[in-house]
Design a protein around this motif. Structure first.
Motif, PDB file in Angstrom:
ATOM      1  N   ALA A  51       3.087  -7.078  -7.634  1.00 48.76           N
ATOM      2  CA  ALA A  51       3.538  -6.446  -8.874  1.00 48.76           C
ATOM      3  C   ALA A  51       4.068  -5.043  -8.624  1.00 48.76           C
ATOM      4  O   ALA A  51       5.128  -4.659  -9.125  1.00 48.76           O
ATOM      5  CB  ALA A  51       2.393  -6.420  -9.892  1.00 48.76           C
ATOM      6  N   LEU A  52       3.343  -4.261  -7.835  1.00 47.83           N
ATOM      7  CA  LEU A  52       3.785  -2.892  -7.518  1.00 47.83           C
ATOM      8  C   LEU A  52       5.137  -2.913  -6.790  1.00 47.83           C
ATOM      9  O   LEU A  52       6.046  -2.157  -7.118  1.00 47.83           O
ATOM     10  CB  LEU A  52       2.741  -2.178  -6.658  1.00 47.83           C
ATOM     11  N   THR A  63       3.652 -13.009  -9.953  1.00 44.03           N
ATOM     12  CA  THR A  63       2.200 -12.884 -10.077  1.00 44.03           C
ATOM     13  C   THR A  63       1.649 -14.179 -10.664  1.00 44.03           C
ATOM     14  O   THR A  63       2.362 -14.919 -11.318  1.00 44.03           O
ATOM     15  CB  THR A  63       1.805 -11.665 -10.932  1.00 44.03           C
ATOM     16  N   PRO A  64       0.365 -14.474 -10.431  1.00 44.73           N
ATOM     17  CA  PRO A  64      -0.185 -15.779 -10.789  1.00 44.73           C
ATOM     18  C   PRO A  64      -0.283 -16.021 -12.283  1.00 44.73           C
ATOM     19  O   PRO A  64      -0.361 -15.078 -13.073  1.00 44.73           O
ATOM     20  CB  PRO A  64      -1.581 -15.750 -10.159  1.00 44.73           C
ATOM     21  N   ALA A  65      -0.290 -17.291 -12.642  1.00 47.36           N
ATOM     22  CA  ALA A  65      -0.449 -17.669 -14.041  1.00 47.36           C
ATOM     23  C   ALA A  65      -1.914 -17.853 -14.405  1.00 47.36           C
ATOM     24  O   ALA A  65      -2.236 -18.036 -15.567  1.00 47.36           O
ATOM     25  CB  ALA A  65       0.320 -18.960 -14.326  1.00 47.36           C
ATOM     26  N   ARG A  72     -12.065  -1.611  -6.434  1.00 50.67           N
ATOM     27  CA  ARG A  72     -10.935  -2.510  -6.658  1.00 50.67           C
ATOM     28  C   ARG A  72      -9.673  -1.964  -6.014  1.00 50.67           C
ATOM     29  O   ARG A  72      -8.776  -1.461  -6.696  1.00 50.67           O
ATOM     30  CB  ARG A  72     -10.696  -2.713  -8.148  1.00 50.67           C
ATOM     31  N   PRO A  73      -9.565  -2.054  -4.690  1.00 48.75           N
ATOM     32  CA  PRO A  73      -8.286  -1.710  -4.070  1.00 48.75           C
ATOM     33  C   PRO A  73      -7.253  -2.759  -4.487  1.00 48.75           C
ATOM     34  O   PRO A  73      -7.608  -3.812  -5.016  1.00 48.75           O
ATOM     35  CB  PRO A  73      -8.588  -1.779  -2.569  1.00 48.75           C
ATOM     36  N   PHE A  74      -5.984  -2.487  -4.255  1.00 48.30           N
ATOM     37  CA  PHE A  74      -4.938  -3.431  -4.642  1.00 48.30           C
ATOM     38  C   PHE A  74      -5.110  -4.746  -3.896  1.00 48.30           C
ATOM     39  O   PHE A  74      -5.232  -4.756  -2.673  1.00 48.30           O
ATOM     40  CB  PHE A  74      -3.553  -2.879  -4.325  1.00 48.30           C
ATOM     41  N   ASN A  75      -5.116  -5.850  -4.632  1.00 50.22           N
ATOM     42  CA  ASN A  75      -5.144  -7.158  -3.974  1.00 50.22           C
ATOM     43  C   ASN A  75      -3.703  -7.631  -3.775  1.00 50.22           C
ATOM     44  O   ASN A  75      -2.745  -6.924  -4.120  1.00 50.22           O
ATOM     45  CB  ASN A  75      -6.005  -8.156  -4.762  1.00 50.22           C
ATOM     46  N   GLN A  76      -3.510  -8.822  -3.228  1.00 49.02           N
ATOM     47  CA  GLN A  76      -2.155  -9.299  -2.933  1.00 49.02           C
ATOM     48  C   GLN A  76      -1.300  -9.393  -4.193  1.00 49.02           C
ATOM     49  O   GLN A  76      -0.126  -9.039  -4.179  1.00 49.02           O
ATOM     50  CB  GLN A  76      -2.199 -10.658  -2.215  1.00 49.02           C
TER      51      GLN A  76
END
Length: 184
Positions: A179-180, A150-152, A170-174
């Motif tokens: 993470a999921l 995941t991004p910093a 807020r659906p799941f983004n990339q």
């Protein structure tokens, strides 16, 4: 860190696993529809966790009304040390009001995220999504472990941001999907 995806020390175990969710009959029927949408969002990710809404019996997670005095939209806890999801999501119908279905589904997906071990992506500075002055939730006793991949930097659309605006979806983004998929 800024807004990476974070998890707690405890995660849900016994994978693959189905998590059942029961919406209290005291809640408006719109919460059933929003729960169905939240569940569909998770199940579309093809995780080793699946979610099913039930109408009776003993659920893994119960969605119930918060006390009338609640000053939050919704609240949940983190998985137990034995690897079970946290069992209760409290929703403040008074605070949520008549938000669109996708906003309520986003709130419920967020709280279910806590139940399975996700922290706020902006836990180190809630002002990122909530406004106001810096507010650091800290690692507490549950941990705040960055999920690899995941991004910093800030992630302004994550489903696990601490606060959500009126009418937001807020659906799941990339990054959320990364993470999921990494954890489950």
């Amino acid at each position: 860190g800024q807004s990476e995806q974070y998890r707690t020390t405890n995660l849900v175990n016994g994978l693959p696993r189905n998590i059942t969710i029961l919406v209290a009959t005291s809640l408006p029927s719109s919460y059933v529809d929003a729960t169905n949408e939240a569940i569909a969002r998770y199940n579309a990710q093809n995780l080793q966790l699946t979610f099913t809404r039930i109408t009776s019996g003993t659920p893994t997670i119960s969605i119930k009304a918060a006390p009338k005095s609640a000053q939050y939209l919704a609240s949940a806890g983190f998985p137990t040390s034995s690897g079970n999801p946290y069992g209760t999501v409290l929703v403040s119908t008074r605070q949520i009001g008549s938000q669109p279905l996708n906003t309520v589904a986003s709130i419920l997906a967020h709280e279910i995220g806590h139940c399975i071990g996700f922290r706020h992506t902006d836990y180190m500075d809630r002002s990122y999504s909530c406004g106001g002055s810096l507010a650091n939730e800290g690692a507490s006793t549950v941990g705040a472990i960055q999920v690899p991949g995941t991004p910093a930097g800030p992630d302004p659309n994550s489903w696990m941001l601490a606060c959500i605006g009126s009418g937001q979806n807020r659906p799941f983004n990339q990054n959320d999907r990364t993470a999921l998929g990494y954890l489950y």
